[in-house]
Scaffold this active site. Structure first.
Site, PDB file in Angstrom:
ATOM      1  N   GLY A   4     -22.555 -20.893  32.675  1.00 28.22           N
ATOM      2  CA  GLY A   4     -21.621 -20.269  31.742  1.00 28.22           C
ATOM      3  C   GLY A   4     -20.205 -20.314  32.256  1.00 28.22           C
ATOM      4  CG  ASN A   5     -17.062 -20.497  29.887  1.00 28.58           C
ATOM      5  OD1 ASN A   5     -16.434 -19.588  29.368  1.00 28.58           O
ATOM      6  ND2 ASN A   5     -17.771 -21.377  29.172  1.00 28.58           N
ATOM      7  NE  ARG A   6     -13.945 -15.407  35.964  1.00 30.29           N
ATOM      8  CZ  ARG A   6     -13.060 -15.532  36.914  1.00 30.29           C
ATOM      9  NH1 ARG A   6     -13.283 -16.377  37.911  1.00 30.29           N
ATOM     10  NH2 ARG A   6     -11.945 -14.847  36.892  1.00 30.29           N
TER      11      ARG A   6
END
Ligand code: CTP
Length: 399
Positions: A207-209
């Site tokens: 995932g990413n932020r």
């Protein structure tokens, strides 16, 4: 789907111009506002409860003693984004100055910090009376917006200043006061936001932020400007927003499906989501044990923006995002051309991540070569700049 309209309160004072407020209510509804009418008791002599209930489709009260369980003065003050009182009589101006709370309308006004817009209408002598004028000045100094009455024929044979202005003028001034131009009215805008998650096994993901905050700001600004907004939101804890159709997704593939299902009749696509560039080749059905987790084989995800832009109609405006630490304009220009975009916002992340922040800075660049640097500012302001450019491009496309 969440609520679909913006809530406002229409207060109605006890003047003959109350009948003109029926048209005001209708025209505000045309602009996608949902209106709760709060008449003063004396105004019912001019226009009755039945008319307001039929026109607004909502129950109408004049006192805090009705529907007590709803605590209407507080719930209305909380739910509405603004109050417009049209007409405002001399008596109502005086009561507002004193902070009286002797009917539902004055209770609601006392209980809210939202924008308050008054449309006085009365006989010229009453309007020009020094007491009335002093009351107007006091209310203005306390943050009320007070519209100047029109001049012309009044009830009976009199004429002079004190007429209820034309509905269109009231609406223009009111929208201006609440910071809402309706330049996207009738336009359909599709916005992606948040960050996709690509499953590895039942418990892990890549995932990413991305927080989705920039997309949220864009969706709210577009809605406020009259657009019909669909927000495809990936893994964000942003709650559903009134007046915005939110579709929640997890992976890039789900995002692609949701966008493709909605793109056809859209005028604008704004791709602010951080889409994972790759996903695990296979998703393990069982949780992978740590000893088997040395390597994850990846396969590229489709570049959704590139694909949607290639398939887009000429009239559709396509806006992309990027995040760069150096050579921002150069990288932005390359992405703009490679993905055939109309506009790109290149987040300047050279001074650290913008994720989860309420602010951002970056270049807003157009296909024609325009490039503006937006200094560090709120994501709401960035949304405004982007949508201003979108509006001008819609102008070209339609012209
Ligand atoms: N995008 C997309 N589908 C992907 C990857 C990105 O639609 N699979 C979109 C994003 O929503 C964004 C733009 O493309 O609007 C970002 O382009 P990208 O080339 O990924 O730029 P960066 O995010 O800056 O990443 P990088 O420089 O690593 O390529």
């Amino acid at each position: 789907m969440s609520g679909t309209k913006r809530e406002i309160i229409l207060g109605v004072g006890g003047g003959i111009a109350a009948y003109k407020s029926c048209d005001l209510l209708r025209r505000l509804q045309d602009l996608n506002f949902s209106i709760t009418v709060v008449p003063t008791p004396s105004s019912l002599n001019f226009v009755g409860t039945a008319t307001w209930e039929a026109l607004s489709g909502k129950s109408v009260n004049t006192q805090v003693w009705e529907e007590v369980e709803k605590v209407n003065h507080v719930s209305l003050a909380d739910s509405a984004e603004a109050i417009i009182i049209a007409p405002t009589t001399a008596d109502l101006l005086a009561r507002l100055v004193q902070g009286r709370a002797d009917d539902l309308l004055t209770n609601v006004v006392s209980a809210t910090s939202k924008p308050k817009f008054l449309v006085p209408a009365m006989h010229p002598q009453m309007w020009l009376n020094p007491t009335t004028q002093a009351n107007v000045e006091i209310l203005k100094s306390r943050g009320f917006a007070v519209m100047q009455p029109a001049t012309g024929r009044l009830t009976g044979n009199d004429s002079g200043v004190g007429r209820f202005p034309e509905t269109s003028e009231i609406i223009a001034a009111f929208l201006d006061h609440i910071g809402s131009t309706q330049d996207l009215l009738g336009k359909k805008i599709l916005i992606s936001a948040g960050g996709t998650r690509e499953p590895i096994d039942p418990v892990r993901y890549i995932g990413n932020r991305s927080s989705g905050k920039q997309g949220e700001a864009l969706a709210i600004e577009a809605r406020n400007r009259g657009a019909e907004v669909t927000l495809v939101l990936a893994n964000s804890n942003i709650p559903d927003i009134a007046g915005i159709h939110t579709v929640r997704v997890e992976s890039a593939e789900q995002m692609q499906i949701a966008l493709q299902a909605n793109i056809h009749d859209c005028d604008v696509l704004i791709m602010s989501a951080a889409v994972s560039d790759a996903r695990p080749t296979t998703v393990a059905k069982e949780k992978i044990k740590k000893n088997d987790l040395q390597k994850i084989e990846l396969v590229s995800n489709l570049d959704i923006l590139k694909k949607l832009s290639e398939d887009a109609k000429d009239s559709q405006v396509i806006v992309g995002f990027a995040a760069e630490t150096s050579n921002l304009e150069e990288m932005g220009r390359a992405k703009l051309q490679a993905k055939k975009l109309d506009l790109i916002y290149v987040n300047d992340v050279s001074h650290g991540a913008v994720f989860a922040s309420d602010e951002s800075a970056g270049y807003l660049m157009s296909a024609e070569g325009e490039s503006i640097y937006i200094e560090q500012t709120s994501k709401a302001k960035v949304a405004r700049y982007i949508l201003d450019k979108v509006v001008s491009r819609l102008g070209y496309a339609n012209g």
